[in-house]
Design an enzyme around this catalytic site. Structure first.
Site, PDB file in Angstrom:
ATOM      1  N   GLU A 144       0.862  -1.195   0.000  1.00  0.00           N
ATOM      2  CA  GLU A 144       0.000   0.000   0.000  1.00  0.00           C
ATOM      3  C   GLU A 144       0.887   1.229   0.000  1.00  0.00           C
ATOM      4  OE1 GLU A 144      -3.468   0.847  -0.304  1.00  0.00           O
ATOM      5  OE2 GLU A 144      -2.385   2.748  -0.423  1.00  0.00           O
ATOM      6  N   LYS A 162     -19.577   9.244   5.442  1.00  0.00           N
ATOM      7  CA  LYS A 162     -20.645   8.913   6.395  1.00  0.00           C
ATOM      8  C   LYS A 162     -20.490   9.693   7.698  1.00  0.00           C
ATOM      9  CE  LYS A 162     -21.673   7.235   3.317  1.00  0.00           C
ATOM     10  NZ  LYS A 162     -21.135   6.882   1.984  1.00  0.00           N
ATOM     11  N   GLY A 168     -18.568   9.690 -11.867  1.00  0.00           N
ATOM     12  CA  GLY A 168     -18.214   8.279 -11.884  1.00  0.00           C
ATOM     13  C   GLY A 168     -16.749   8.065 -11.549  1.00  0.00           C
ATOM     14  N   MET A 213     -18.979  -0.561  -8.099  1.00  0.00           N
ATOM     15  CA  MET A 213     -17.815  -0.088  -7.346  1.00  0.00           C
ATOM     16  C   MET A 213     -18.234   0.168  -5.908  1.00  0.00           C
ATOM     17  SD  MET A 213     -15.894   2.360 -10.034  1.00  0.00           S
ATOM     18  CE  MET A 213     -14.788   1.702 -11.279  1.00  0.00           C
ATOM     19  N   LEU A 214     -18.357  -0.916  -5.152  1.00  0.00           N
ATOM     20  CA  LEU A 214     -18.820  -0.834  -3.767  1.00  0.00           C
ATOM     21  C   LEU A 214     -17.853  -1.583  -2.864  1.00  0.00           C
ATOM     22  CD1 LEU A 214     -22.627  -1.509  -4.347  1.00  0.00           C
ATOM     23  CD2 LEU A 214     -21.533   0.697  -3.874  1.00  0.00           C
ATOM     24  N   HIS A 261     -42.810  -5.429  16.754  1.00  0.00           N
ATOM     25  CA  HIS A 261     -43.650  -4.232  16.696  1.00  0.00           C
ATOM     26  C   HIS A 261     -43.317  -3.306  17.859  1.00  0.00           C
ATOM     27  CE1 HIS A 261     -47.071  -1.647  16.018  1.00  0.00           C
ATOM     28  NE2 HIS A 261     -47.335  -1.726  17.315  1.00  0.00           N
TER      29      HIS A 261
HETATM   30  P1  FAD Z   1      -9.622   1.040  -3.049  1.00  0.00           P
HETATM   31  O1  FAD Z   1     -10.381   1.209  -1.810  1.00  0.00           O
HETATM   32  O2  FAD Z   1      -9.595   2.170  -4.014  1.00  0.00           O
HETATM   33  O3  FAD Z   1      -8.136   0.688  -2.607  1.00  0.00           O
HETATM   34  C1  FAD Z   1      -7.100   0.595  -3.495  1.00  0.00           C
HETATM   35  C2  FAD Z   1      -5.804   0.935  -2.781  1.00  0.00           C
HETATM   36  O4  FAD Z   1      -4.725   0.564  -3.602  1.00  0.00           O
HETATM   37  C3  FAD Z   1      -5.629   2.416  -2.473  1.00  0.00           C
HETATM   38  O5  FAD Z   1      -5.399   2.601  -1.099  1.00  0.00           O
HETATM   39  C4  FAD Z   1      -4.404   2.823  -3.276  1.00  0.00           C
HETATM   40  O6  FAD Z   1      -3.582   3.758  -2.597  1.00  0.00           O
HETATM   41  C5  FAD Z   1      -3.697   1.505  -3.441  1.00  0.00           C
HETATM   42  N1  FAD Z   1      -2.839   1.418  -4.624  1.00  0.00           N
HETATM   43  C6  FAD Z   1      -3.167   1.681  -5.912  1.00  0.00           C
HETATM   44  N2  FAD Z   1      -2.143   1.423  -6.731  1.00  0.00           N
HETATM   45  C7  FAD Z   1      -1.135   0.988  -5.938  1.00  0.00           C
HETATM   46  C8  FAD Z   1       0.192   0.572  -6.195  1.00  0.00           C
HETATM   47  N3  FAD Z   1       0.671   0.501  -7.433  1.00  0.00           N
HETATM   48  N4  FAD Z   1       0.950   0.212  -5.144  1.00  0.00           N
HETATM   49  C9  FAD Z   1       0.467   0.263  -3.874  1.00  0.00           C
HETATM   50  N5  FAD Z   1      -0.779   0.632  -3.568  1.00  0.00           N
HETATM   51  C10 FAD Z   1      -1.571   0.996  -4.594  1.00  0.00           C
HETATM   52  N6  FAD Z   1     -18.722   2.109  -1.260  1.00  0.00           N
HETATM   53  C11 FAD Z   1     -19.628   1.561  -0.438  1.00  0.00           C
HETATM   54  O7  FAD Z   1     -19.850   0.339  -0.495  1.00  0.00           O
HETATM   55  N7  FAD Z   1     -20.321   2.308   0.491  1.00  0.00           N
HETATM   56  C12 FAD Z   1     -20.125   3.647   0.598  1.00  0.00           C
HETATM   57  O8  FAD Z   1     -20.749   4.297   1.441  1.00  0.00           O
HETATM   58  C13 FAD Z   1     -19.180   4.267  -0.268  1.00  0.00           C
HETATM   59  N8  FAD Z   1     -18.953   5.590  -0.187  1.00  0.00           N
HETATM   60  C14 FAD Z   1     -18.018   6.160  -1.011  1.00  0.00           C
HETATM   61  C15 FAD Z   1     -17.816   7.535  -0.921  1.00  0.00           C
HETATM   62  C16 FAD Z   1     -16.878   8.148  -1.738  1.00  0.00           C
HETATM   63  C17 FAD Z   1     -16.659   9.639  -1.622  1.00  0.00           C
HETATM   64  C18 FAD Z   1     -16.112   7.354  -2.645  1.00  0.00           C
HETATM   65  C19 FAD Z   1     -15.070   8.005  -3.515  1.00  0.00           C
HETATM   66  C20 FAD Z   1     -16.315   5.995  -2.747  1.00  0.00           C
HETATM   67  C21 FAD Z   1     -17.280   5.381  -1.934  1.00  0.00           C
HETATM   68  N9  FAD Z   1     -17.539   4.011  -2.006  1.00  0.00           N
HETATM   69  C22 FAD Z   1     -18.479   3.446  -1.199  1.00  0.00           C
HETATM   70  C23 FAD Z   1     -16.811   3.140  -2.958  1.00  0.00           C
HETATM   71  C24 FAD Z   1     -15.678   2.378  -2.242  1.00  0.00           C
HETATM   72  O9  FAD Z   1     -14.823   3.312  -1.640  1.00  0.00           O
HETATM   73  C25 FAD Z   1     -14.934   1.512  -3.236  1.00  0.00           C
HETATM   74  O10 FAD Z   1     -15.830   0.672  -3.918  1.00  0.00           O
HETATM   75  C26 FAD Z   1     -13.912   0.633  -2.505  1.00  0.00           C
HETATM   76  O11 FAD Z   1     -13.008   1.437  -1.790  1.00  0.00           O
HETATM   77  C27 FAD Z   1     -13.161  -0.247  -3.506  1.00  0.00           C
HETATM   78  O12 FAD Z   1     -12.237  -1.015  -2.827  1.00  0.00           O
HETATM   79  P2  FAD Z   1     -10.910  -1.536  -3.535  1.00  0.00           P
HETATM   80  O13 FAD Z   1     -10.194  -2.335  -2.498  1.00  0.00           O
HETATM   81  O14 FAD Z   1     -11.229  -2.176  -4.816  1.00  0.00           O
HETATM   82  O15 FAD Z   1     -10.071  -0.222  -3.891  1.00  0.00           O
HETATM   83  P1  NAI Z   2     -22.167   7.454 -10.195  1.00  0.00           P
HETATM   84  O1  NAI Z   2     -21.894   6.518 -11.299  1.00  0.00           O
HETATM   85  O2  NAI Z   2     -22.909   7.000  -9.015  1.00  0.00           O
HETATM   86  O3  NAI Z   2     -22.940   8.738 -10.744  1.00  0.00           O
HETATM   87  C1  NAI Z   2     -22.410   9.522 -11.768  1.00  0.00           C
HETATM   88  C2  NAI Z   2     -23.534  10.351 -12.350  1.00  0.00           C
HETATM   89  O4  NAI Z   2     -22.957  11.308 -13.209  1.00  0.00           O
HETATM   90  C3  NAI Z   2     -24.534   9.547 -13.179  1.00  0.00           C
HETATM   91  O5  NAI Z   2     -25.830   9.897 -12.814  1.00  0.00           O
HETATM   92  C4  NAI Z   2     -24.185   9.930 -14.613  1.00  0.00           C
HETATM   93  O6  NAI Z   2     -25.294   9.884 -15.475  1.00  0.00           O
HETATM   94  C5  NAI Z   2     -23.707  11.356 -14.410  1.00  0.00           C
HETATM   95  N1  NAI Z   2     -22.802  11.849 -15.443  1.00  0.00           N
HETATM   96  C6  NAI Z   2     -21.861  11.172 -16.138  1.00  0.00           C
HETATM   97  N2  NAI Z   2     -21.210  12.002 -16.986  1.00  0.00           N
HETATM   98  C7  NAI Z   2     -21.755  13.231 -16.799  1.00  0.00           C
HETATM   99  C8  NAI Z   2     -21.500  14.515 -17.357  1.00  0.00           C
HETATM  100  N3  NAI Z   2     -20.541  14.688 -18.267  1.00  0.00           N
HETATM  101  N4  NAI Z   2     -22.250  15.554 -16.938  1.00  0.00           N
HETATM  102  C9  NAI Z   2     -23.219  15.397 -15.987  1.00  0.00           C
HETATM  103  N5  NAI Z   2     -23.498  14.190 -15.435  1.00  0.00           N
HETATM  104  C10 NAI Z   2     -22.770  13.136 -15.816  1.00  0.00           C
HETATM  105  O7  NAI Z   2     -20.712   8.027  -9.803  1.00  0.00           O
HETATM  106  P2  NAI Z   2     -20.198   8.849  -8.544  1.00  0.00           P
HETATM  107  O8  NAI Z   2     -21.329   9.544  -7.876  1.00  0.00           O
HETATM  108  O9  NAI Z   2     -19.038   9.633  -9.035  1.00  0.00           O
HETATM  109  O10 NAI Z   2     -19.679   7.715  -7.598  1.00  0.00           O
HETATM  110  C11 NAI Z   2     -18.742   6.749  -8.075  1.00  0.00           C
HETATM  111  C12 NAI Z   2     -19.016   5.430  -7.466  1.00  0.00           C
HETATM  112  O11 NAI Z   2     -18.562   5.389  -6.122  1.00  0.00           O
HETATM  113  C13 NAI Z   2     -20.490   5.065  -7.374  1.00  0.00           C
HETATM  114  O12 NAI Z   2     -20.996   4.565  -8.575  1.00  0.00           O
HETATM  115  C14 NAI Z   2     -20.473   4.026  -6.314  1.00  0.00           C
HETATM  116  O13 NAI Z   2     -20.094   2.806  -6.908  1.00  0.00           O
HETATM  117  C15 NAI Z   2     -19.374   4.508  -5.393  1.00  0.00           C
HETATM  118  N6  NAI Z   2     -19.985   5.207  -4.246  1.00  0.00           N
HETATM  119  C16 NAI Z   2     -20.813   4.515  -3.433  1.00  0.00           C
HETATM  120  C17 NAI Z   2     -21.434   5.126  -2.379  1.00  0.00           C
HETATM  121  C18 NAI Z   2     -22.341   4.321  -1.529  1.00  0.00           C
HETATM  122  O14 NAI Z   2     -22.327   3.114  -1.634  1.00  0.00           O
HETATM  123  N7  NAI Z   2     -23.136   4.937  -0.675  1.00  0.00           N
HETATM  124  C19 NAI Z   2     -21.226   6.536  -2.073  1.00  0.00           C
HETATM  125  C20 NAI Z   2     -20.332   7.174  -2.998  1.00  0.00           C
HETATM  126  C21 NAI Z   2     -19.739   6.512  -4.028  1.00  0.00           C
END
Ligand code: FAD
Ligand code: NAI
Length: 464
Positions: free
Chosen positions: A35, A53, A271, A317-318, A443
């Site tokens: 990492e 959150k 996205g 992407m969750l 309930h």
């Molecule tokens: P990541 O969590 O992105 O981890 C990848 C790691 O790899 C990073 O720490 C990075 O530094 C490291 N890395 C990359 N390349 C290298 C390298 N070459 N060498 C060493 N380390 C490296 N998902 C939910 O389910 N619920 C939510 O509420 C939610 N909220 C979100 C809110 C936001 C603002 C964002 C941006 C995302 C949210 N997500 C949520 C999505 C969630 O964060 C991702 O789906 C999840 O983190 C993916 O896990 P991952 O392990 O695939 O990758």
């Molecule tokens: P998203 O895919 O959820 O939403 C992107 C939105 O942008 C879509 O509605 C799309 O139609 C719109 N869009 C795309 N191109 C556009 C453009 N050029 N102009 C205007 N609108 C445009 O992506 P977001 O919100 O960036 O989040 C990325 C991912 O991170 C989510 O899809 C989700 O997988 C993860 N995430 C999950 C959360 C959770 O589980 N609670 C919270 C935050 C992120």
């Protein structure tokens, strides 16, 4: 060059990578996780799920104190004040506790954290900042990055991604969010509650395109009532920073007259894209698909001994999807036969009310030509929701018309993200709507709305 032999080296310490590393270690393998970030936990714990959150929770309390307590007979004398510095500091403390927790788990499970940037020199060899480490298996879990919008250059101050959007040091007067998806609506809610005027510009003619259409419409109506303005079917074609703020050029998505709007801060949330840069995948022969994701079959990439999971491969992407894949892959490498039911992975938008779903949407069932029955129950008819003063929303269950098996469930309402777990379990167990309907639900609880929606599938709800 020092060389250590591992069974598994995971590149990336996010929910996919760290969970895979821990499970592999539990199964008796010698494991390292690379990492590059100063802390473990990936996007999710550092700049994603957890900090967002924390801010959603804090901003909800602020809004409640300002607008909702009086109705409960709780009178706040004087002004309710926002201490944004404290709110952000608290968020930092929550993140710190979580990321340190992963470091503790690594120690407990004897997973070696290789600090630095990983690169695949060849199958079986991972280089971390120039030092080679030999391993039988390589797992790529490098996650994802925000998608850039041409013409709108992010500086993480006035034009921000979610990362900057979690760190604003003052509440913007006008926040324009580009993208009406998960991030835009969650962070838009945070800053609206704290006092910003929020405009969401969305390319499509609806918000959250992956969500059931009826739920999305209801969701948009509620957010509109809360004060969020929506510009649907609209694209942003450029941005320039002036003394007055960021001036965005907008156009109807289908073409038409251009206009400008001015924002104090612009959040780009259109996205996320897989992160594969610098891994040397091309040279090693790991193939990508048309969207830049690592191509996999059963987590195996095109090169034997190299695997991939999480945001960097196909699927939602969750964090919990990445975690399931981390566990399954570790077990697969250990010779076990795990299985993931991708139809049973819930999705939750943590706004208020929350929106949660599992399985198929009504649109997907129609497109697939599946005959289904729908049962719906509103929170206005649920005693607990009334007692809470949170009656917006409903539960909708979609079941196969012939077998009654639950194919999809969608909830908008109080604590929808917790309520959906019952229905995810139902989908996982291939339960029928009748199974849920005949289960005793305490309930008064919000879960009774789930039971009633299941009864409604058979046309026999009691309380409406
Ligand atoms: P990541 O969590 O992105 O981890 C990848 C790691 O790899 C990073 O720490 C990075 O530094 C490291 N890395 C990359 N390349 C290298 C390298 N070459 N060498 C060493 N380390 C490296 N998902 C939910 O389910 N619920 C939510 O509420 C939610 N909220 C979100 C809110 C936001 C603002 C964002 C941006 C995302 C949210 N997500 C949520 C999505 C969630 O964060 C991702 O789906 C999840 O983190 C993916 O896990 P991952 O392990 O695939 O990758
Ligand atoms: P998203 O895919 O959820 O939403 C992107 C939105 O942008 C879509 O509605 C799309 O139609 C719109 N869009 C795309 N191109 C556009 C453009 N050029 N102009 C205007 N609108 C445009 O992506 P977001 O919100 O960036 O989040 C990325 C991912 O991170 C989510 O899809 C989700 O997988 C993860 N995430 C999950 C959360 C959770 O589980 N609670 C919270 C935050 C992120």
């Amino acid at each position: 060059m020092a060389e250590t032999e591992f069974d598994v080296i995971v590149i990336g310490g996010g929910p996919g990578g760290y969970v895979c590393a821990i499970r592999a270690a539990q199964l008796g393998m010698k494991v390292a996780c690379v990492e590059k970030r100063a802390t473990l936990g990936g996007t999710c714990l550092n700049i994603g799920c957890i900090p967002s959150k924390a801010l959603l929770q804090s901003s909800e309390k602020y809004e409640e104190a300002r607008h909702a307590l009086a109705d409960h007979g709780v009178v706040v004398k004087g002004d309710v004040e926002l201490d944004l510095g404290r709110m952000l500091a608290r968020k930092g403390e929550v993140v710190k506790a979580n990321v340190q927790g992963i470091e503790f788990l690594f120690k407990k499970n004897k997973v070696t954290w290789l600090k630095g940037t990983g690169r695949i020199a060849a199958p079986g060899v991972v280089e971390v900042d120039g030092t080679a480490h030999r391993t039988k298996h390589i797992v790529i879990a490098t996650g994802s990055d925000s998608v850039d919008l041409p013409g709108v250059k992010v500086d993480e101050k006035r034009i921000v991604t979610s990362t900057g959007g979690l760190e604003l040091d003052q509440v913007p007067g006008h926040l324009v969010v580009i993208g009406g998806g998960y991030i835009g609506l969650e962070l838009g809610s945070v800053w609206r509650r704290l006092g910003a005027k929020v405009t969401v510009v969305e390319f499509l003619d609806r918000i959250v395109p992956t969500m059931d259409g009826e739920v999305a419409k209801h969701f948009q109506r509620i957010l509109g009532k809360q004060g969020v303005t929506f510009r649907l079917g609209t694209k942003v074609t450029g941005a320039r920073t002036t003394n007055e703020g960021v001036v965005l050029s907008l156009e109807p998505a289908k073409g038409g007259a251009a206009e400008e709007i001015t924002a104090d801060v612009v959040l780009v949330a259109i996205g996320r894209k897989p992160h594969t840069a610098g891994l040397n995948l091309d040279a090693v022969g790991v193939a990508l698909d048309e969207r830049g994701r690592i191509r996999t079959e059963g987590f195996a990439t095109s090169v034997p001994g190299i695997w991939a999971i999480g945001d960097v491969i196909v699927g939602p992407m969750l964090a919990h999807k990445a975690e399931e894949e981390g566990v399954a892959l570790a077990e697969q490498i250990a010779g076990e036969h795990p299985h993931i039911n991708y139809d049973a992975i819930p999705g939750v938008v943590y706004t208020w009310p929350e929106v949660a779903s599992v399985g198929a949407t009504e649109e997907q069932l129609k497109t697939a030509g599946v005959a289904y029955r729908s049962g719906k129950f509103p929170f206005t008819a649920n005693g607990r929701a009334r007692a809470m003063g949170e009656t917006d929303g409903f539960v909708k269950i979609l079941a196969d018309a012939a077998t009654d098996r639950i194919l999809g469930a969608h909830i908008i309402g109080p604590d929808a993200g917790t309520l959906i777990a019952e229905l995810a379990l139902a989908v996982e167990f291939s339960a029928s709507a009748e199974d849920v309907a005949r289960t005793s639900h305490a309930h008064p609880s919000l879960n009774e709305a789930v039971k009633e929606a299941a009864l409604a599938v058979a046309g026999r709800p009691i309380h409406i």
